[in-house]
Design a protein around this motif. Sequence first.
Motif, short mmCIF file in Angstrom:
data_model
loop_
_atom_site.label_atom_id
_atom_site.label_comp_id
_atom_site.label_asym_id
_atom_site.label_seq_id
_atom_site.Cartn_x
_atom_site.Cartn_y
_atom_site.Cartn_z
N VAL A 143 0.85 -1.19 0.00
CA VAL A 143 0.00 0.00 0.00
C VAL A 143 0.89 1.23 0.00
CG1 VAL A 143 -1.77 1.30 1.24
CG2 VAL A 143 -1.81 -1.21 1.29
N ARG A 144 0.76 2.08 -1.04
CA ARG A 144 1.51 3.32 -1.09
C ARG A 144 0.82 4.39 -0.24
NH1 ARG A 144 0.59 2.82 -6.55
NH2 ARG A 144 -0.33 4.90 -6.47
N ALA A 145 1.58 5.30 0.31
CA ALA A 145 1.03 6.36 1.15
C ALA A 145 0.00 7.19 0.40
CB ALA A 145 2.15 7.24 1.68
N ASP A 146 0.21 7.42 -0.90
CA ASP A 146 -0.74 8.24 -1.66
C ASP A 146 -2.03 7.49 -1.99
OD1 ASP A 146 0.22 6.54 -3.59
OD2 ASP A 146 0.77 8.10 -5.01
N GLN A 147 -2.10 6.21 -1.66
CA GLN A 147 -3.32 5.44 -1.87
C GLN A 147 -4.23 5.44 -0.64
OE1 GLN A 147 -1.30 1.75 -3.07
NE2 GLN A 147 -2.33 1.93 -5.04
N VAL A 148 -3.78 6.07 0.44
CA VAL A 148 -4.55 6.07 1.69
C VAL A 148 -5.53 7.24 1.69
CG1 VAL A 148 -4.43 6.19 4.21
CG2 VAL A 148 -2.65 4.96 2.93
N ALA A 149 -6.80 6.91 1.79
CA ALA A 149 -7.87 7.91 1.93
C ALA A 149 -8.33 7.88 3.38
CB ALA A 149 -9.02 7.58 0.99
N GLY A 150 -8.77 9.02 3.87
CA GLY A 150 -9.20 9.06 5.26
C GLY A 150 -10.53 8.39 5.51
N LEU A 151 -11.51 8.66 4.64
CA LEU A 151 -12.88 8.20 4.85
C LEU A 151 -13.40 7.44 3.64
CD1 LEU A 151 -14.27 11.55 6.31
CD2 LEU A 151 -13.64 9.50 7.62
N GLN A 152 -14.44 6.66 3.85
CA GLN A 152 -15.01 5.87 2.78
C GLN A 152 -15.52 6.72 1.60
OE1 GLN A 152 -17.65 2.74 4.02
NE2 GLN A 152 -18.70 2.73 2.06
N PRO A 153 -16.22 7.83 1.81
CA PRO A 153 -16.68 8.62 0.65
C PRO A 153 -15.52 9.08 -0.24
CG PRO A 153 -17.85 9.32 2.62
CD PRO A 153 -16.76 8.38 3.07
N GLU A 154 -14.41 9.45 0.39
CA GLU A 154 -13.24 9.86 -0.39
C GLU A 154 -12.68 8.69 -1.18
OE1 GLU A 154 -8.74 11.66 0.36
OE2 GLU A 154 -10.10 11.34 2.05
N ALA A 155 -12.62 7.52 -0.55
CA ALA A 155 -12.10 6.33 -1.23
C ALA A 155 -12.96 5.97 -2.43
CB ALA A 155 -12.03 5.16 -0.25
N LEU A 156 -14.26 6.08 -2.30
CA LEU A 156 -15.16 5.71 -3.40
C LEU A 156 -14.94 6.57 -4.63
CD1 LEU A 156 -18.46 5.03 -1.43
CD2 LEU A 156 -16.90 3.36 -2.45
N THR A 157 -14.53 7.83 -4.45
CA THR A 157 -14.28 8.69 -5.61
C THR A 157 -13.06 8.23 -6.40
OG1 THR A 157 -12.89 10.28 -4.41
CG2 THR A 157 -15.28 10.67 -4.41
N ARG A 158 -12.20 7.41 -5.79
CA ARG A 158 -10.99 6.94 -6.47
C ARG A 158 -11.21 5.61 -7.19
NH1 ARG A 158 -6.07 7.97 -2.18
NH2 ARG A 158 -6.81 9.94 -1.31
N LEU A 159 -12.39 5.03 -7.05
CA LEU A 159 -12.66 3.70 -7.61
C LEU A 159 -13.56 3.78 -8.82
CD1 LEU A 159 -13.37 1.88 -4.24
CD2 LEU A 159 -11.35 1.57 -5.68
N ASN A 160 -13.39 2.81 -9.72
CA ASN A 160 -14.29 2.66 -10.85
C ASN A 160 -15.49 1.86 -10.35
OD1 ASN A 160 -15.71 1.90 -13.10
ND2 ASN A 160 -13.93 1.12 -14.21
N PRO A 161 -16.69 2.45 -10.33
CA PRO A 161 -17.83 1.72 -9.77
C PRO A 161 -18.23 0.49 -10.57
CG PRO A 161 -18.56 3.77 -10.78
CD PRO A 161 -17.05 3.78 -10.79
N ARG A 162 -17.72 0.37 -11.79
CA ARG A 162 -18.05 -0.79 -12.61
C ARG A 162 -17.03 -1.92 -12.47
NH1 ARG A 162 -21.93 0.65 -16.63
NH2 ARG A 162 -22.32 2.89 -16.61
N ALA A 163 -15.95 -1.67 -11.78
CA ALA A 163 -14.90 -2.69 -11.62
C ALA A 163 -15.26 -3.63 -10.48
CB ALA A 163 -13.56 -2.02 -11.34
N PRO A 164 -14.86 -4.90 -10.57
CA PRO A 164 -15.09 -5.83 -9.46
C PRO A 164 -14.22 -5.42 -8.28
CG PRO A 164 -13.69 -6.85 -11.10
CD PRO A 164 -14.13 -5.52 -11.66
N GLN A 165 -14.79 -5.31 -7.11
CA GLN A 165 -14.04 -4.83 -5.95
C GLN A 165 -13.99 -5.89 -4.86
OE1 GLN A 165 -15.91 -1.17 -4.77
NE2 GLN A 165 -15.59 -0.21 -6.75
N THR A 166 -12.85 -5.95 -4.21
CA THR A 166 -12.67 -6.80 -3.04
C THR A 166 -12.28 -5.89 -1.89
OG1 THR A 166 -11.90 -8.61 -4.45
CG2 THR A 166 -11.45 -8.79 -2.09
N TRP A 167 -13.07 -5.86 -0.83
CA TRP A 167 -12.81 -5.03 0.34
C TRP A 167 -12.27 -5.93 1.43
CZ3 TRP A 167 -15.57 0.04 1.34
CH2 TRP A 167 -15.95 0.65 0.14
N ILE A 168 -11.09 -5.59 1.95
CA ILE A 168 -10.41 -6.44 2.92
C ILE A 168 -10.22 -5.65 4.22
CG2 ILE A 168 -8.33 -7.77 3.41
CD1 ILE A 168 -7.89 -7.78 0.30
N SER A 169 -10.79 -6.15 5.28
CA SER A 169 -10.59 -5.55 6.61
C SER A 169 -9.99 -6.62 7.51
CB SER A 169 -11.90 -5.01 7.18
OG SER A 169 -12.37 -3.93 6.40
#
Length: 200
Positions: A143-169
């Motif tokens: 994980v690169r430092a510039d890939q870290v978003a603070g909140l979920q709404p910010e992270a969602l703006t960086r994603l393609n909503p049509r791409a298959p996503q895997t969320w790992i916690s």
Amino acid sequence: MSARDEILARLRTALADSPPPVQVPRRYRRVDDRPDLIATLVDRLEDYRAVVHHGIDALPRLLSEVDRLAVPADLPADWLTGYAGQVHRDAPALSPAVLDDLDAVLTGCAVAIADTGTIILDAGPTQGRRALTLVPDRHICVVRADQVAGLQPEALTRLNPRAPQTWISGPSATSDIELNRVEGVHGPRRLEVVLVGSGA
């Protein structure tokens, strides 16, 4: 006219006299500008029982523990510098049986959410397909430092909503009816995160 076109035409006709939709106010925070996002991410990841390493120099040590490694086809060659084990590139796609027989998978990510300690993969560069990261028992994720978003709404703006996503916690885990924790049921039993600077 196809059945699809007919259904859509009926919907348009039925909705023609409807009032325009009401705009829902979005008053929640969308961006977290705290200076300690990396520390927050580390805290959340460790709370989920993931192991966090700092710096790309941690990769050779981690990989020295792995004999058979799965990697996406486009993984940067310098991530494997000094690795003496077997590299299994996912091109052509490795079968589930082969993936299950490998010791670990090494990937990058699309974005990480500091507030929730969540790493998101969307099959983009350095990430590979979903099966690649879900079948091996150990996932090493850069994980690169510039890939870290603070909140979920910010992270969602960086994603393609049509791409298959895997969320790992954290590592894959579930609990039975008596709340006994079992790890590795739906994905890797071990998650190791390597945090690197923006340019690494």
